[in-house]
Design an enzyme around this catalytic site. Structure first.
Site, short mmCIF file in Angstrom:
data_model
loop_
_atom_site.label_atom_id
_atom_site.label_comp_id
_atom_site.label_asym_id
_atom_site.label_seq_id
_atom_site.Cartn_x
_atom_site.Cartn_y
_atom_site.Cartn_z
N ASP A 164 0.81 -1.22 0.00
CA ASP A 164 0.00 0.00 0.00
C ASP A 164 0.84 1.27 0.00
O ASP A 164 0.62 2.17 -0.82
CB ASP A 164 -0.95 0.02 1.20
CG ASP A 164 -2.06 -1.00 1.06
OD1 ASP A 164 -2.19 -1.57 -0.04
OD2 ASP A 164 -2.79 -1.22 2.04
N ASP A 177 -5.87 4.52 13.73
CA ASP A 177 -4.52 5.01 13.43
C ASP A 177 -4.52 6.31 12.63
O ASP A 177 -3.65 7.15 12.81
CB ASP A 177 -3.70 3.91 12.75
CG ASP A 177 -3.32 2.82 13.74
OD1 ASP A 177 -3.11 3.16 14.92
OD2 ASP A 177 -3.24 1.64 13.35
N SER A 184 -4.64 -8.50 8.57
CA SER A 184 -3.98 -7.20 8.68
C SER A 184 -3.21 -7.25 10.00
O SER A 184 -3.80 -7.49 11.06
CB SER A 184 -5.02 -6.09 8.71
OG SER A 184 -4.44 -4.94 9.27
N1 ARG Z 1 -6.96 -2.15 17.27
C1 ARG Z 1 -5.63 -1.74 17.56
C2 ARG Z 1 -5.60 -0.26 17.83
O1 ARG Z 1 -6.44 0.45 17.39
C3 ARG Z 1 -4.65 -2.16 16.49
C4 ARG Z 1 -4.79 -1.47 15.17
C5 ARG Z 1 -3.96 -2.05 14.05
N2 ARG Z 1 -4.28 -3.43 13.85
C6 ARG Z 1 -3.97 -4.19 12.78
N3 ARG Z 1 -4.24 -5.44 12.86
N4 ARG Z 1 -3.44 -3.68 11.72
O2 ARG Z 1 -4.70 0.21 18.48
#
Ligand code: ARG
Length: 403
Positions: free
Chosen positions: A14, A124, A175
Site C-alpha cells: 500500500d 490510526d 492485517s
Molecule cells: N486495534 C488496535 C488499535 O487500534 C490495532 C490497530 C492495528 N491493527 C492491525 N491489525 N493492523 O490500536
C-alpha cells in the site's frame, strides 16, 4: 520547487504504491520515512531502496527501537496501561513516535504535507493526524487509501501498470501491526467473532496448552522502570525483547478482544504481547507493595484514563502530559524485585522484595511478634460505621411513623 509530501512508509504494497499515486494525484514530490519500532521483518536499507525504486525523491529510515522502548513503552508500563482493562496499546504507542519522525522529516525537507496509509475506519488515522496537528499545526495531512480511494485491488492494478518493483502476490489473509510491545492481528476469518483464533494467527507466542517446563524470572525495578532481569542490568528495549522470548515461549500474553474503536465501530482484534503483559503484571504487583492505599486506589482511575487518551490519539495533549507528571510521582517508590513463574500462558507473581515496601511483617503476622494493637480495632469500627448506623436508625424510625 514543487510541493513536498512526507509519507509514513512501511515498505509494504500500500505505501509503496502510494508514492507514485500521491505524485500523480497532487503533483508533489514524495519523501518516504520509515521507522523501526521493533516490527522485525525486512532490513531498513532494503526498505529505503524500495522507496527510492518506487519513485520517492528521498527516503529516510530510522532505528527508533530504543526511543520507542524508553519514551513510549516505559510510560505505558508506568501507567499499567490496558485499554478496556485488556489491550496494552501496542499500535497506539507506536504512532506518536512515528509522528515525531514524520514531523522532523517534514521540517528537514521543507514539506507542507504528511501522508499515511491508513483507512478511514480505524484509530490510526486519528492518531497520526491529531499527533501531527499537535506537533506541527501548519502541516496538512492526506491519506491516499481514504482520500483517493486507493483500494487494495486498485493498488495492485496500479503497481502492475506502472511496473513498480513490488511483489503484489505477498498477500496475507490478515492485517497485522507489530512492534516490540506486541502484535495485533485482524480481518479474515477473525471478523466473525464466533470463530476462534487458530495457531497460525500467532507468531510472538507458542501454544500455552503444550506441556513444557516452567520458567522463573526475577525483574528489578527502580522508580517504576525495569532495569535488570535475573540480576543482569539491561536496557528497556533488551528487557522487553528478552521477556518477549521467554514469556512468549510459555504462551503468555495472548488476547482476543472485541474493542470499541474511537470512530464508533466495535472491532475484533487478536493480540499477543508476552513481554508487555509480563512486565505490567510485575510492575502492578510491586506497586501493590509500595504504594499507599488511597494513592493506589486513585491511580487505578488514572491508569484507565491514560490508556483511553493514548488509544484515542491524544498522546501529545495537556491532560496526558499532566497525568504523566502524576504517574512519575506514583512511580517514585516502585523500586524492588518481583519474582514470577512463566508457564501455561500465565505470568504469575510468586515473590516481592523492596526497600520501599509498606508491607510490615509485624503488623500483618498472626504469629508471635505481632505489633498490631487489636484493642484499637473496636473503637475504629464504631466510628467508621457511625454514619451508616445513624442513617439506618433514621430509616427504622420513619418506617415506624409510616406504619
Ligand atoms: N486495534 C488496535 C488499535 O487500534 C490495532 C490497530 C492495528 N491493527 C492491525 N491489525 N493492523 O490500536
Amino acid at each position: 520547487m514543487s510541493e513536498r509530501v512526507v509519507l509514513a512508509y512501511s515498505g509494504g504494497l500500500d505505501t509503496s504504491v502510494a508514492i507514485e499515486w500521491i505524485k500523480e494525484e497532487t503533483g508533489a514530490e514524495v519523501i518516504a520515512v520509515a521507522a523501526d519500532v521493533g516490527q522485525g521483518g525486512e532490513d531498513l536499507e532494503v526498505i529505503r531502496e524500495r522507496a527510492l525504486a518506487c519513485g520517492a525523491v528521498e527516503a529516510e529510515v530510522a532505528d527508533a527501537r530504543d526511543e520507542f522502548a524508553d519514551g513510549y513503552c516505559l510510560p505505558a508500563l508506568k501507567a499499567d496501561a490496558l485499554y478496556m482493562d485488556s489491550y496494552p496499546l501496542v499500535s497506539a504507542l507506536s504512532r506518536p513516535v512515528i509522528v515525531k519522525h514524520l514531523v522532523a522529516a517534514a521540517r528537514k525537507h521543507d514539506a507542507s504535507i504528511v501522508a499515511h496509509g491508513c483507512t478511514g475506519k480505524g484509530n490510526d488515522q486519528v492518531r497520526f493526524e491529531v499527533g501531527i496537528g499537535a506537533l506541527a499545526p501548519d502541516l496538512r495531512c492526506i491519506a491516499p487509501v481514504r482520500d483517493y480511494a486507493m483500494t487494495r485491488d486498485r493498488a495492485i492494478e496500479f503497481a502492475e501498470s506502472r511496473d513498480l518493483p513490488i511483489d503484489v502476490n505477498k498477500k496475507s489473509p490478515y492485517s497485522i501491526d507489530q512492534n516490540v510491545w506486541g502484535r495485533a492481528v485482524e480481518t479474515g476469518f477473525l471478523e466473525d467473532i464466533w470463530n476462534g483464533p487458530i495457531e497460525d494467527v500467532y507468531s510472538y507466542t507458542s501454544d500455552p496448552a503444550v506441556p513444557r517446563p516452567a520458567d522463573e524470572v526475577v525483574i528489578t525495578f527502580v522508580a517504576g522502570e525495569p532495569v535488570a532481569i535475573d540480576g543482569r542490568p539491561l536496557t528497556m528495549l533488551a528487557i522487553i525483547e528478552e521477556l518477549n522470548t521467554r514469556a512468549g515461549a510459555q504462551g503468555v500474553g495472548r488476547l482476543d478482544l472485541v474493542e470499541d474503536r474511537l470512530v464508533g465501530i466495535k472491532s475484533r482484534e487478536v493480540y499477543e504481547a508476552p513481554g508487555a503483559m509480563a512486565l505490567i503484571a510485575a510492575h502492578r504487583e510491586l506497586g501493590r507493595v509500595t504504594i499507599e492505599r488511597d494513592l493506589a486506589r486513585f491511580t487505578t482511575g488514572v491508569s484507565q484514563r491514560w490508556a483511553e487518551l493514548v488509544y484515542d490519539g491524544l498522546w501529545f495533549s495537556p491532560l496526558k502530559y499532566a497525568l504523566d507528571a502524576f504517574l512519575a510521582e506514583v512511580n517514585s517508590t516502585i523500586t524492588g524485585d518481583i519474582r514470577m513463574t512463566l508457564h501455561g500462558g500465565r505470568a504469575v507473581v510468586t515473590g516481592r522484595r523492596s526497600e520501599e515496601s509498606l508491607y510490615d511483617y509485624n503488623l500483618a503476622t498472626y504469629d508471635t511478634g505481632d505489633t498490631f494493637d487489636q484493642s484499637l480495632a473496636k473503637g475504629f469500627i464504631e466510628l467508621w460505621g457511625m454514619p451508616s448506623k445513624l442513617a439506618a436508625t433514621r430509616e427504622q424510625q420513619s418506617q415506624q411513623v409510616r406504619s
